[in-house]
Scaffold this motif. Structure first.
Motif, PDB file in Angstrom:
ATOM      1  N   HIS A 386       0.814  -1.207   0.000  1.00  0.00           N
ATOM      2  CA  HIS A 386       0.000   0.000   0.000  1.00  0.00           C
ATOM      3  C   HIS A 386       0.850   1.261   0.000  1.00  0.00           C
ATOM      4  O   HIS A 386       0.457   2.291  -0.546  1.00  0.00           O
ATOM      5  CB  HIS A 386      -0.942  -0.005   1.207  1.00  0.00           C
ATOM      6  N   LEU A 389       2.147   1.125  -3.985  1.00  0.00           N
ATOM      7  CA  LEU A 389       1.119   1.020  -5.024  1.00  0.00           C
ATOM      8  C   LEU A 389      -0.246   0.956  -4.345  1.00  0.00           C
ATOM      9  O   LEU A 389      -0.953  -0.049  -4.410  1.00  0.00           O
ATOM     10  CB  LEU A 389       1.345  -0.225  -5.888  1.00  0.00           C
ATOM     11  N   PRO A 390      -0.653   2.036  -3.689  1.00  0.00           N
ATOM     12  CA  PRO A 390      -1.877   1.988  -2.874  1.00  0.00           C
ATOM     13  C   PRO A 390      -3.138   1.660  -3.657  1.00  0.00           C
ATOM     14  O   PRO A 390      -4.058   1.047  -3.124  1.00  0.00           O
ATOM     15  CB  PRO A 390      -1.950   3.396  -2.269  1.00  0.00           C
ATOM     16  N   GLN A 391      -3.192   2.052  -4.931  1.00  0.00           N
ATOM     17  CA  GLN A 391      -4.410   1.822  -5.703  1.00  0.00           C
ATOM     18  C   GLN A 391      -4.655   0.342  -5.986  1.00  0.00           C
ATOM     19  O   GLN A 391      -5.742  -0.036  -6.428  1.00  0.00           O
ATOM     20  CB  GLN A 391      -4.378   2.606  -7.028  1.00  0.00           C
ATOM     21  N   HIS A 392      -3.666  -0.509  -5.735  1.00  0.00           N
ATOM     22  CA  HIS A 392      -3.816  -1.935  -6.009  1.00  0.00           C
ATOM     23  C   HIS A 392      -3.979  -2.762  -4.734  1.00  0.00           C
ATOM     24  O   HIS A 392      -3.867  -3.982  -4.777  1.00  0.00           O
ATOM     25  CB  HIS A 392      -2.616  -2.434  -6.814  1.00  0.00           C
ATOM     26  N   THR A 393      -4.226  -2.121  -3.620  1.00  0.00           N
ATOM     27  CA  THR A 393      -4.373  -2.851  -2.354  1.00  0.00           C
ATOM     28  C   THR A 393      -5.724  -2.587  -1.699  1.00  0.00           C
ATOM     29  O   THR A 393      -5.925  -2.935  -0.543  1.00  0.00           O
ATOM     30  CB  THR A 393      -3.240  -2.469  -1.370  1.00  0.00           C
ATOM     31  N   HIS A 412      -1.688  -1.988 -13.308  1.00  0.00           N
ATOM     32  CA  HIS A 412      -1.480  -0.534 -13.305  1.00  0.00           C
ATOM     33  C   HIS A 412      -1.706   0.034 -14.709  1.00  0.00           C
ATOM     34  O   HIS A 412      -2.310   1.102 -14.865  1.00  0.00           O
ATOM     35  CB  HIS A 412      -0.065  -0.224 -12.806  1.00  0.00           C
ATOM     36  N   ARG A 415      -5.431   0.233 -15.670  1.00  0.00           N
ATOM     37  CA  ARG A 415      -6.195   1.366 -15.140  1.00  0.00           C
ATOM     38  C   ARG A 415      -6.314   2.479 -16.187  1.00  0.00           C
ATOM     39  O   ARG A 415      -7.323   3.177 -16.256  1.00  0.00           O
ATOM     40  CB  ARG A 415      -5.545   1.896 -13.859  1.00  0.00           C
ATOM     41  N   GLU A 430     -14.439   0.609 -14.552  1.00  0.00           N
ATOM     42  CA  GLU A 430     -13.021   0.907 -14.338  1.00  0.00           C
ATOM     43  C   GLU A 430     -12.496   0.064 -13.176  1.00  0.00           C
ATOM     44  O   GLU A 430     -13.182  -0.195 -12.199  1.00  0.00           O
ATOM     45  CB  GLU A 430     -12.821   2.390 -14.013  1.00  0.00           C
ATOM     46  N   GLN A 432     -11.019  -1.145  -9.877  1.00  0.00           N
ATOM     47  CA  GLN A 432     -11.045  -0.568  -8.547  1.00  0.00           C
ATOM     48  C   GLN A 432      -9.804  -0.945  -7.731  1.00  0.00           C
ATOM     49  O   GLN A 432      -9.469  -0.294  -6.777  1.00  0.00           O
ATOM     50  CB  GLN A 432     -12.306  -1.025  -7.805  1.00  0.00           C
ATOM     51  N   GLN A 433      -9.185  -2.093  -8.098  1.00  0.00           N
ATOM     52  CA  GLN A 433      -8.060  -2.523  -7.279  1.00  0.00           C
ATOM     53  C   GLN A 433      -6.818  -1.719  -7.566  1.00  0.00           C
ATOM     54  O   GLN A 433      -6.715  -1.090  -8.573  1.00  0.00           O
ATOM     55  CB  GLN A 433      -7.766  -4.021  -7.477  1.00  0.00           C
TER      56      GLN A 433
END
Length: 433
Positions: A386, A389-393, A412, A415, A430, A432-433
């Motif tokens: 996180h 790469l916070p958008q993937h957690t 990534h 996205r 879109e 979300q992870q």
């Protein structure tokens, strides 16, 4: 190709339908695109530029047949239906040989076009807008059109030889953004004028007829490249303004069978992509933003690696990038006018993403492989991931979590692709992870 024509026809009726074009030869970018299209159950347009792929290998080392085989192999690996693939050739013309007199450069371009068509490319961008060594600085519409017709003749002959007569479609245009991007963004980028588009169409239609190309060939010209008012340089993005492009939209709406193709649409907002498609800029080209996302994820993982792996065993990904760019400056020196720390920032983080030309280098491929291997040998906790790469957690479900570094990079890139897919009317959400 039937799916391409159906999408463009739907766009002309006012539906929110378009097609994005992936202009990249990087395997992780292509895997991301294939997986996104598989998820969306959509066709996928993949294009190779003359700089990337040509009879001499381009900067990827691939000829046209190699590129198609490469993409098809990736499609097999991810389980994507090859029948949904559309292959396009981008900026096909004398761009790689501008240092030669026009006659010699065009002879090279003829070989290029024939090779692309023979390999199986069906969407052909005839780009003869660039001056050659013995040309004036700016070419007239008539010269550009005559050269485009010359290359179209070669394409048609190549297709007929392969038993594919009538299978090609063409993209034309005289106001074409330079392949690879611009060094510096102009202030107040204005959309192409309607008068200029009319002149382009008239010049090309007359040139095709003069070259003996049948009216049926002209009917397969599906799109015109214009400047919709979008561009980016190293640190700025010029946003699309639908009001300023209103006249273009109104004009192309009344032209049967034609849409606009928009280049350099990278880094626009989701709202801008939707507005572009609504304005009949039905083909959206994207490239640098995808390799920017690739680099962004790889560098994030390299920072994560620093937390877990001794420096002596690390991939040294970032320093390897800089060393290669210093050793081989030809891909960036015309674009980055800076020194010292400012130059380093541009080399590593620019929107122009000139690093994309270096990923095929063996040293960088080894560094990425080492990075992935190192991280796969570690336990990656969600809090640690996180941080980088916070958008993937923060997934919608625990089942969609991954700690595999390659999958994190692919997601990534997806996205970015998901935003294009949504604007083009493919029914999906879109990531979300």
């Amino acid at each position: 190709m039937q799916s391409l024509h159906a999408i463009l026809a739907a766009n002309k009726t006012g539906q929110q339908r378009g097609l994005y074009s992936v202009c990249s030869a990087h395997p992780l970018v292509l895997k991301a695109a294939l997986l996104q299209a598989k998820q969306d159950q959509s066709p996928l347009l993949i294009e190779a530029t003359a700089n990337q792929v040509n009879q001499d290998g381009g900067y990827t080392g691939m000829a046209p047949t190699d590129f198609i085989a490469f993409v098809r192999q990736l499609a097999t690996e991810v389980g994507f239906n090859e029948q949904q693939l559309i292959f396009g050739g981008d900026h096909l013309g004398p761009v790689c040989w501008q240092y030669l007199p026009a006659a010699q450069a065009m002879a090279k371009a003829e070989v290029l076009i024939a090779a692309f068509v023979a390999a199986g490319f069906e969407k052909i961008h005839l780009d003869t807008s660039m001056p050659c060594a013995d040309d004036p600085a700016v070419l007239s519409d008539e010269v550009i059109a005559d050269r485009a017709a010359q290359l179209c003749q070669v394409a048609e002959q190549s297709a007929a030889t392969k038993g594919r007569a009538g299978s090609l479609c063409y993209v034309i245009g005289t106001e074409v953004p330079p392949p690879g991007g611009v060094a510096e963004l102009e202030q107040g980028i204005a959309p192409t004028s309607v008068a200029s588009v009319k002149a382009t169409l008239q010049a090309h239609k007359q040139a095709f007829a003069a070259a003996g190309l049948a009216a049926e060939v002209w009917s397969r010209v599906i799109a015109v490249v214009v400047q919709p008012g979008v561009e980016f340089d190293n640190s700025q993005v010029h946003a699309f303004d639908a009001d300023k492009a209103h006249d273009l939209t109104a004009f192309i709406q009344a032209e049967p069978g034609l849409v606009f193709e928009a280049h350099s649409t990278d880094y626009q907002s989701s709202m801008a992509y939707r507005a572009l498609v609504q304005g009949h800029f039905a083909i959206l080209k994207v490239g640098p933003q995808l390799t920017f996302a690739l680099r962004e994820a790889l560098f994030a993982l390299a920072l994560l690696e620093q937390q877990l792996i001794p420096a002596s065993q690390s991939s040294a990904l970032v320093t390897t990038c800089l060393a290669l760019m210093a050793e081989k400056p030809q891909h960036w020196h015309k674009f980055y006018r800076a020194e010292g720390a400012e130059l380093v920032q541009l080399q590593l983080y620019s929107y122009s993403d000139r690093i994309r030309y270096y990923w095929p280098e063996p040293l960088l491929q080894q560094a990425v492989a080492r990075l992935f291997s190192n991280l796969r040998g570690c336990t990656l906790s969600q809090p640690l991931l996180h941080q980088f790469l916070p958008q993937h957690t923060v997934p919608e479900s625990v089942q969609s979590l991954t700690t595999d570094p390659e999958q994190l990079v692919i997601r990534h890139i997806q996205r970015v692709l998901a935003r294009y897919a949504k604007a083009c009317g493919f029914q999906q959400q879109e990531l979300q992870q």
